[in-house]
Design an enzyme around this catalytic site. Structure first.
Site, PDB file in Angstrom:
ATOM      1  N   HIS A  25      -9.484   0.949   4.986  1.00 35.00           N
ATOM      2  CA  HIS A  25      -8.213   1.194   5.677  1.00 35.00           C
ATOM      3  C   HIS A  25      -8.466   2.144   6.849  1.00 35.00           C
ATOM      4  CE1 HIS A  25      -4.140   2.493   6.520  1.00 35.00           C
ATOM      5  NE2 HIS A  25      -3.739   1.418   5.862  1.00 35.00           N
TER       6      HIS A  25
ATOM      7  N   GLY B  34       2.847  -1.105   4.329  1.00 36.12           N
ATOM      8  CA  GLY B  34       2.889   0.310   3.979  1.00 36.12           C
ATOM      9  C   GLY B  34       4.309   0.750   3.686  1.00 36.12           C
ATOM     10  N   GLY B  35       4.981   1.315   4.686  1.00 32.80           N
ATOM     11  CA  GLY B  35       6.305   1.914   4.500  1.00 32.80           C
ATOM     12  C   GLY B  35       7.305   1.019   3.780  1.00 32.80           C
TER      13      GLY B  35
ATOM     14  N   LYS C  17       0.126   4.225  -0.338  1.00 34.90           N
ATOM     15  CA  LYS C  17      -0.568   5.407   0.204  1.00 34.90           C
ATOM     16  C   LYS C  17      -0.338   6.621  -0.713  1.00 34.90           C
ATOM     17  CE  LYS C  17      -0.012   3.432   4.739  1.00 34.90           C
ATOM     18  NZ  LYS C  17       0.012   3.626   6.160  1.00 34.90           N
TER      19      LYS C  17
ATOM     20  N   GLY D  39       2.368   2.287  10.672  1.00 30.00           N
ATOM     21  CA  GLY D  39       3.283   3.408  10.471  1.00 30.00           C
ATOM     22  C   GLY D  39       4.006   3.845  11.735  1.00 30.00           C
TER      23      GLY D  39
ATOM     24  N   GLU E 103      -5.317  -5.059  10.763  1.00 26.34           N
ATOM     25  CA  GLU E 103      -4.319  -3.999  10.900  1.00 26.34           C
ATOM     26  C   GLU E 103      -4.564  -3.231  12.199  1.00 26.34           C
ATOM     27  OE1 GLU E 103      -2.382  -2.872   6.954  1.00 26.34           O
ATOM     28  OE2 GLU E 103      -4.088  -1.550   7.243  1.00 26.34           O
TER      29      GLU E 103
ATOM     30  N   ASN F 214       0.869  -1.181   0.000  1.00 24.84           N
ATOM     31  CA  ASN F 214       0.000   0.000   0.000  1.00 24.84           C
ATOM     32  C   ASN F 214       0.904   1.229   0.000  1.00 24.84           C
ATOM     33  OD1 ASN F 214      -1.806   2.047   0.485  1.00 24.84           O
ATOM     34  ND2 ASN F 214      -2.330   1.398   2.567  1.00 24.84           N
TER      35      ASN F 214
ATOM     36  N   GLU G 283      -6.889   4.578   7.931  1.00 19.24           N
ATOM     37  CA  GLU G 283      -6.705   6.010   7.637  1.00 19.24           C
ATOM     38  C   GLU G 283      -7.978   6.588   7.017  1.00 19.24           C
ATOM     39  OE1 GLU G 283      -3.037   5.549   5.482  1.00 19.24           O
ATOM     40  OE2 GLU G 283      -2.064   4.988   7.369  1.00 19.24           O
TER      41      GLU G 283
ATOM     42  N   SER H 147       3.481  -2.081  10.345  1.00 22.87           N
ATOM     43  CA  SER H 147       4.937  -2.066  10.551  1.00 22.87           C
ATOM     44  C   SER H 147       5.621  -3.389  10.185  1.00 22.87           C
ATOM     45  CB  SER H 147       5.273  -1.656  11.997  1.00 22.87           C
ATOM     46  OG  SER H 147       4.817  -0.329  12.236  1.00 22.87           O
TER      47      SER H 147
HETATM   48  C1  PEP Z   1      -0.796   0.161   6.161  1.00 27.54           C
HETATM   49  O1  PEP Z   1      -1.010   1.349   6.139  1.00 27.54           O
HETATM   50  O2  PEP Z   1      -1.594  -0.608   5.612  1.00 27.54           O
HETATM   51  C2  PEP Z   1       0.398  -0.303   6.830  1.00 27.54           C
HETATM   52  C3  PEP Z   1       0.407  -1.519   7.258  1.00 27.54           C
HETATM   53  O3  PEP Z   1       1.438   0.602   6.996  1.00 27.54           O
HETATM   54  P1  PEP Z   1       2.875   0.306   7.644  1.00 27.54           P
HETATM   55  O4  PEP Z   1       3.368  -1.001   7.079  1.00 27.54           O
HETATM   56  O5  PEP Z   1       3.730   1.449   7.230  1.00 27.54           O
HETATM   57  O6  PEP Z   1       2.677   0.204   9.114  1.00 27.54           O
END
Ligand code: PEP
Length: 252
Positions: A95, A234-235, A11, A173, A167, A9, A97, A213
């Site tokens: 999600h 994500g990251g 983002k 994040g 999640e 993702n 967010e 994460s």
């Molecule tokens: C996400 O936003 O779906 C996510 C898991 O982000 P991160 O891996 O950066 O925590």
């Protein structure tokens, strides 16, 4: 046997050129014999360019959101059919967010899930608790309520077509990852819930990703858990090496 699924993702990150380069580098290393299904979810304006970069590869294209109406006066929105039209096969829905920053309700998400399924997109539907809810011992109840609202009215066949992503919001994040045991416990609860709502066939077939994460270092221990069928990343999905290392970690 559930095949693992690793989705990136991105983002609201990347540029057109960087996104195309990242997707091409991932596609060059992924084949149908890779240990997991692999999906990249760039910002919607780059979907078409990224789709071209992965064309003919084993990497699938996903969007980060869609609207629930098929067409009409909905300024700024994208319909599920439009996403199909430009080559998406997945769409991330619900999600945290979007739930938190854009006030998406379970009912909104439910309508989006049904609309996405209606055109053959595979929704990756996200659920998870806040830190306060976890500390108050409410994780199971919160996730159950989200599942019941967001997946209301889905038939067995529809349920078999989607992917669930657990999640925990406190892990997204933040660099604070759920322990494999914490994640496994919620995944096992989710599977039990699917068994109660549907049957054991559905419960054992639906893939449940963990997200929050996930990185190259912690992926293997999470993916080794019996009910963790992949990762929503994500990251660490924004760098070729870390994302590919997570895919490799799916080979257990
Ligand atoms: C996400 O936003 O779906 C996510 C898991 O982000 P991160 O891996 O950066 O925590």
């Amino acid at each position: 046997m559930r095949r693992k699924i690793i989705a990136g993702n991105w983002k609201m990150n990347s540029s057109r050129a960087d996104g195309v380069a990242l997707a091409a580098a991932i596609a060059a290393k992924i084949s149908s014999s890779s240990p997991a299904d692999v999906v990249v979810c760039p910002p919607s304006v780059y979907l078409e360019a990224v789709g071209q970069a992965i064309k003919g590869s084993a990497v699938a294209l996903g969007a980060q959101n869609c609207y629930f109406e098929a067409k009409g006066a909905f300024t700024g929105e994208l319909s599920p059919a439009m996403l199909r039209d430009i080559g998406c096969s997945y769409v991330i829905l619900g999600h945290s967010e979007r739930r938190q920053l854009l006030n998406e309700s379970n009912q909104d998400i439910n309508r989006k899930v049904l609309a996405a399924l209606g055109v053959g997109l595979t929704p990756i539907v996200c659920f998870g608790e806040t830190l306060d809810q976890r500390k108050a011992g409410q994780t199971a109840a919160v996730v159950r309520e989200q599942i019941e609202g967001s997946l209301a009215g889905l038939s067995r066949e529809q349920m078999l077509q989607l992917v669930i992503a657990y999640e925990p919001i406190w892990a997204i994040g933040t660099g604070v990852v759920a322990t494999p045991q914490q994640a496994q416990e919620v995944h096992a609860d989710l599977r039990k819930l699917l068994e109660i709502r549907y049957n054991s066939e559905v419960a054992s077939a639906v893939r449940i990703q963990y997200g929050g994460s996930v990185n190259a270092e912690n992926a293997a221990s999470l993916l080794a858990q019996p009910d963790i069928d992949g990762a929503l990343v994500g990251g660490a999905s924004l760098k070729t090496d870390s994302f590919l290392a997570i895919v490799v970690a799916a080979r257990q």
